[in-house]
Design a protein around this motif. Structure first.
Motif, PDB file in Angstrom:
ATOM      1  N   ALA A   1       0.986  -1.409  -0.133  1.00  0.00           N
ATOM      2  CA  ALA A   1      -0.354   0.311   0.055  1.00  0.00           C
ATOM      3  C   ALA A   1       1.154   1.769  -0.678  1.00  0.00           C
ATOM      4  O   ALA A   1      -0.137   2.338  -0.720  1.00  0.00           O
ATOM      5  CB  ALA A   1      -1.132   0.003   1.321  1.00  0.00           C
ATOM      6  N   GLY A   2       1.787   1.246   1.154  1.00  0.00           N
ATOM      7  CA  GLY A   2       3.078   2.813   1.013  1.00  0.00           C
ATOM      8  C   GLY A   2       3.897   2.386  -0.038  1.00  0.00           C
ATOM      9  O   GLY A   2       4.112   3.694  -0.878  1.00  0.00           O
ATOM     10  N   SER A   3       3.969   1.999  -0.687  1.00  0.00           N
ATOM     11  CA  SER A   3       4.940   1.962  -2.078  1.00  0.00           C
ATOM     12  C   SER A   3       3.654   2.141  -3.424  1.00  0.00           C
ATOM     13  O   SER A   3       4.370   3.132  -4.250  1.00  0.00           O
ATOM     14  CB  SER A   3       5.841   0.321  -3.233  1.00  0.00           C
ATOM     15  N   MET A   4       2.797   1.938  -3.394  1.00  0.00           N
ATOM     16  CA  MET A   4       1.721   2.144  -4.259  1.00  0.00           C
ATOM     17  C   MET A   4       1.447   3.350  -4.558  1.00  0.00           C
ATOM     18  O   MET A   4       1.385   4.355  -5.018  1.00  0.00           O
ATOM     19  CB  MET A   4       0.371   1.961  -4.394  1.00  0.00           C
ATOM     20  N   CYS A   5       2.091   4.388  -2.993  1.00  0.00           N
ATOM     21  CA  CYS A   5       1.341   5.802  -3.177  1.00  0.00           C
ATOM     22  C   CYS A   5       3.096   6.938  -3.622  1.00  0.00           C
ATOM     23  O   CYS A   5       2.343   7.240  -3.695  1.00  0.00           O
ATOM     24  CB  CYS A   5       1.253   5.999  -1.683  1.00  0.00           C
ATOM     25  N   CYS A   6       3.235   5.758  -4.095  1.00  0.00           N
ATOM     26  CA  CYS A   6       4.747   6.555  -4.363  1.00  0.00           C
ATOM     27  C   CYS A   6       4.464   6.629  -6.047  1.00  0.00           C
ATOM     28  O   CYS A   6       5.170   7.713  -6.173  1.00  0.00           O
ATOM     29  CB  CYS A   6       6.185   6.027  -4.193  1.00  0.00           C
ATOM     30  N   TYR A   7       3.376   5.369  -6.333  1.00  0.00           N
ATOM     31  CA  TYR A   7       3.753   5.737  -7.937  1.00  0.00           C
ATOM     32  C   TYR A   7       2.393   6.674  -7.908  1.00  0.00           C
ATOM     33  O   TYR A   7       2.421   8.076  -9.069  1.00  0.00           O
ATOM     34  CB  TYR A   7       2.268   4.753  -8.325  1.00  0.00           C
ATOM     35  N   ILE A   8       0.981   6.991  -7.484  1.00  0.00           N
ATOM     36  CA  ILE A   8       0.440   8.428  -6.785  1.00  0.00           C
ATOM     37  C   ILE A   8       1.327   9.707  -6.912  1.00  0.00           C
ATOM     38  O   ILE A   8       0.839  10.527  -7.934  1.00  0.00           O
ATOM     39  CB  ILE A   8      -0.357   7.875  -6.353  1.00  0.00           C
ATOM     40  N   ALA A   9       1.726   9.722  -6.226  1.00  0.00           N
ATOM     41  CA  ALA A   9       2.965  10.846  -6.030  1.00  0.00           C
ATOM     42  C   ALA A   9       3.441  11.793  -7.608  1.00  0.00           C
ATOM     43  O   ALA A   9       3.577  12.404  -7.740  1.00  0.00           O
ATOM     44  CB  ALA A   9       4.230  10.961  -4.807  1.00  0.00           C
ATOM     45  N   PHE A  10       4.101  10.271  -7.701  1.00  0.00           N
ATOM     46  CA  PHE A  10       4.450  10.657 -10.111  1.00  0.00           C
ATOM     47  C   PHE A  10       3.552  10.904 -10.723  1.00  0.00           C
ATOM     48  O   PHE A  10       3.169  11.255 -11.277  1.00  0.00           O
ATOM     49  CB  PHE A  10       4.771   9.195  -9.736  1.00  0.00           C
TER      50      PHE A  10
ATOM     51  N   LEU B   1      -7.080  12.946 -17.702  1.00  0.00           N
ATOM     52  CA  LEU B   1      -6.303  11.876 -18.746  1.00  0.00           C
ATOM     53  C   LEU B   1      -5.523  11.814 -16.717  1.00  0.00           C
ATOM     54  O   LEU B   1      -5.111  10.005 -16.332  1.00  0.00           O
ATOM     55  CB  LEU B   1      -4.986  12.041 -19.457  1.00  0.00           C
ATOM     56  N   LEU B   2      -4.746  12.482 -16.270  1.00  0.00           N
ATOM     57  CA  LEU B   2      -3.873  12.576 -15.271  1.00  0.00           C
ATOM     58  C   LEU B   2      -4.903  12.658 -13.612  1.00  0.00           C
ATOM     59  O   LEU B   2      -4.598  12.003 -13.138  1.00  0.00           O
ATOM     60  CB  LEU B   2      -2.555  14.429 -15.047  1.00  0.00           C
ATOM     61  N   GLY B   3      -5.934  13.278 -13.807  1.00  0.00           N
ATOM     62  CA  GLY B   3      -7.393  12.888 -13.240  1.00  0.00           C
ATOM     63  C   GLY B   3      -7.538  11.042 -12.813  1.00  0.00           C
ATOM     64  O   GLY B   3      -7.193  10.367 -11.695  1.00  0.00           O
ATOM     65  N   ILE B   4      -7.462  10.908 -14.559  1.00  0.00           N
ATOM     66  CA  ILE B   4      -8.097   9.507 -14.363  1.00  0.00           C
ATOM     67  C   ILE B   4      -7.241   8.253 -13.736  1.00  0.00           C
ATOM     68  O   ILE B   4      -7.177   7.347 -13.016  1.00  0.00           O
ATOM     69  CB  ILE B   4      -8.646   9.157 -15.647  1.00  0.00           C
ATOM     70  N   TYR B   5      -5.739   8.829 -13.680  1.00  0.00           N
ATOM     71  CA  TYR B   5      -5.042   8.280 -13.923  1.00  0.00           C
ATOM     72  C   TYR B   5      -4.537   8.220 -12.439  1.00  0.00           C
ATOM     73  O   TYR B   5      -4.345   6.981 -11.666  1.00  0.00           O
ATOM     74  CB  TYR B   5      -3.710   8.521 -14.025  1.00  0.00           C
ATOM     75  N   THR B   6      -4.642   9.332 -11.611  1.00  0.00           N
ATOM     76  CA  THR B   6      -4.559   8.927 -10.261  1.00  0.00           C
ATOM     77  C   THR B   6      -5.376   9.115  -9.112  1.00  0.00           C
ATOM     78  O   THR B   6      -5.167   7.919  -8.921  1.00  0.00           O
ATOM     79  CB  THR B   6      -3.956  10.967  -9.835  1.00  0.00           C
ATOM     80  N   ALA B   7      -6.791   8.790 -10.315  1.00  0.00           N
ATOM     81  CA  ALA B   7      -8.170   8.249  -9.391  1.00  0.00           C
ATOM     82  C   ALA B   7      -7.415   6.546  -9.587  1.00  0.00           C
ATOM     83  O   ALA B   7      -7.794   6.051  -8.505  1.00  0.00           O
ATOM     84  CB  ALA B   7      -9.337   8.271 -10.145  1.00  0.00           C
ATOM     85  N   SER B   8      -7.557   5.740 -10.768  1.00  0.00           N
ATOM     86  CA  SER B   8      -6.752   4.368 -10.708  1.00  0.00           C
ATOM     87  C   SER B   8      -6.004   3.323 -10.215  1.00  0.00           C
ATOM     88  O   SER B   8      -6.122   2.789  -9.208  1.00  0.00           O
ATOM     89  CB  SER B   8      -6.410   4.472 -12.449  1.00  0.00           C
ATOM     90  N   GLY B   9      -4.455   5.420  -9.399  1.00  0.00           N
ATOM     91  CA  GLY B   9      -3.638   4.605  -8.082  1.00  0.00           C
ATOM     92  C   GLY B   9      -4.498   4.858  -7.098  1.00  0.00           C
ATOM     93  O   GLY B   9      -4.150   3.772  -6.327  1.00  0.00           O
ATOM     94  N   VAL B  10      -5.226   6.003  -7.208  1.00  0.00           N
ATOM     95  CA  VAL B  10      -6.142   5.726  -5.474  1.00  0.00           C
ATOM     96  C   VAL B  10      -6.932   4.848  -5.127  1.00  0.00           C
ATOM     97  O   VAL B  10      -6.951   3.841  -4.113  1.00  0.00           O
ATOM     98  CB  VAL B  10      -6.616   6.776  -5.435  1.00  0.00           C
ATOM     99  N   LEU B  11      -7.338   4.106  -5.972  1.00  0.00           N
ATOM    100  CA  LEU B  11      -8.242   3.112  -6.181  1.00  0.00           C
ATOM    101  C   LEU B  11      -7.931   2.097  -5.683  1.00  0.00           C
ATOM    102  O   LEU B  11      -8.131   0.653  -5.334  1.00  0.00           O
ATOM    103  CB  LEU B  11      -9.488   2.713  -7.480  1.00  0.00           C
TER     104      LEU B  11
END
Length: 414
Positions: A72-81, A203-213
């Motif tokens: 979970a924490g590592s996935m948050c690193c991808y969201i930061a990008f 697009l960035l909003g969709i990608y960010t939402a996908s990471g949050v999900l």
């Protein structure tokens, strides 16, 4: 079994959502953030951070946090990008690239550890072979995960195709595309003036939402493995220390075969770096438009997956030597696989970093010559490895010394 399968599916779909976003965003970096080579510079920094991360972070984080919370924490690193791309600059993309790189190695290590523990746990209760169950779990994971390359690129193409900024490209502009790119922001006119800010943010909003999900899916639905901390510590205890891994990695270079495989391994990084950093920008975006990048990468991902499956089957009948002429299959070492895989990750990542590093300073045709030179060198050195294996094949005096060589096909994903 049902509970374990549920956890495998949760991890699989979590990674699918996360890499749907990251994979699509990586393909667009050189096109979206082309000013002063910011996009490829961020990717170069990302893979450099990944090299450092893989050396020491995974055992520490998994031991302290457990597999679930490391994932979970590592996935948050991808969201930061993804968030860094909203206002792309050297002050936002470079730091978030470092964050993503540091989180990449713990993410994959925690996933592997979780599936291994879950598989062994179920196999022990059911009286089955642990390796068989683990292989089933990894098979389910990669079956779902591999499709991320399709969905992420499809989303970007569908959104950017709505752009009203398309223009007719002239012959003069086409001359600045492809191998003889003009290396100039003012002359390198593309088939599209670029997507509007609103489409880019969509697009960035969709990608960010996908990471949050993906993070929510892991946090809410992924179970802590029973006695997770104890089981995880067992797995960590089996993992060599940082210093011993570091020494083993470079001691393995004493094996001539490993040294001969370095060009082949680095070529994998060079090739993928060229694909993400140059091909999408100078061949696709420049000549056709940024909305075609996703469609082209979908074709690449689909054929890549198909060939991985097809050549794996064909190799049973043809052997690896014939397939090497078509697909560059690698030789690994069963008795020293940890050191061999560490070398593989090290030299492939070095290939990525170098390819992204010179991306903004050399013309595309020069990069193509570099790729061809590394490829030819790889074929020669790999041929020497095969010759050495023939000399040590069963029936020869050296056979007993090198029975530890096996073959595996390699498939890349970050």
């Amino acid at each position: 079994m049902e509970r374990n399968l549920k956890n495998v599916l949760v991890i699989s779909f979590g990674f699918l959502l996360l890499f749907t976003a990251y994979g699509g965003l990586q393909s667009l970096q050189s096109s979206l953030n082309s000013e002063e080579g910011l996009g490829v510079a961020s990717l170069s920094v990302l893979y450099a951070a990944l090299i450092i991360s893989s050396m020491f972070l995974p055992p520490i984080l998994i031991k302290k946090l457990g597999c679930k919370w490391t994932i979970a924490g590592s996935m948050c690193c991808y969201i930061a990008f993804s968030l860094g791309n909203f206002y792309a600059s050297w002050y936002t993309l470079i730091p978030t690239s470092v964050i993503l790189g540091l989180g990449g190695a713990p993410l994959w290590s925690a996933k592997c550890t979780y599936l291994t523990i879950a598989g062994n746990s179920y196999a022990e209760k059911a009286g089955k072979n642990g390796k068989d169950i683990i292989n089933q779990y990894f098979g389910v994971f990669f079956l779902i995960f591999q499709s991320s390359g399709i969905w992420g690129n499809l989303i970007s193409s569908l959104i950017f195709s709505q752009s009203s900024n398309k223009v007719e490209i002239s012959e003069e502009s086409l001359a600045c595309c492809g191998a003889h790119d003009c290396m100039s922001e003012t002359t390198n006119t593309t088939a599209s003036a670029g997507p509007s800010e609103s489409l880019k943010y969509t697009l960035l909003g969709i990608y960010t939402a996908s990471g949050v999900l993906a993070v929510l899916l892991i946090v809410i639905f992924l179970d802590q493995i029973k006695s997770d901390r104890a089981e995880t510590e067992k797995e960590i205890q089996k993992t060599p220390s940082l210093w011993s891994t570091f020494l083993a990695t470079f001691q393995h270079l004493k094996d001539k075969r490993q040294c001969l495989l370095i060009p082949l391994t680095m070529y994998s990084g060079f090739e993928q770096g060229f694909l993400a950093g140059d091909y999408t920008k100078t061949y696709v975006t420049c000549a056709l438009g940024i909305h075609y990048v996703g469609y082209v990468m979908i074709c690449f991902s689909a054929v890549n997956s198909l060939c991985s499956l097809l050549f794996g089957k064909i190799s049973q009948f043809t052997g690896r030597k014939l397939l090497f002429a078509l697909g560059l299959y690698g030789v690994l070492f069963e008795k020293h696989k940890e050191a061999a895989f560490a070398n593989y990750r090290l030299w492939e990542s070095c290939g990525f970093v170098i390819a992204f590093g010179y991306s903004t300073t050399l013309q595309v045709y020069i990069k193509l010559y570099i790729l061809l030179a590394v490829l030819v060198l790889s074929m020669v050195t790999y041929g020497v490895v095969e010759y050495m294996e023939v000399k040590s094949s069963p029936g020869t005096p050296a056979a007993t010394k090198k029975e530890n060589v096996g073959t595996h096909t390699q498939e890349t994903t970050m």
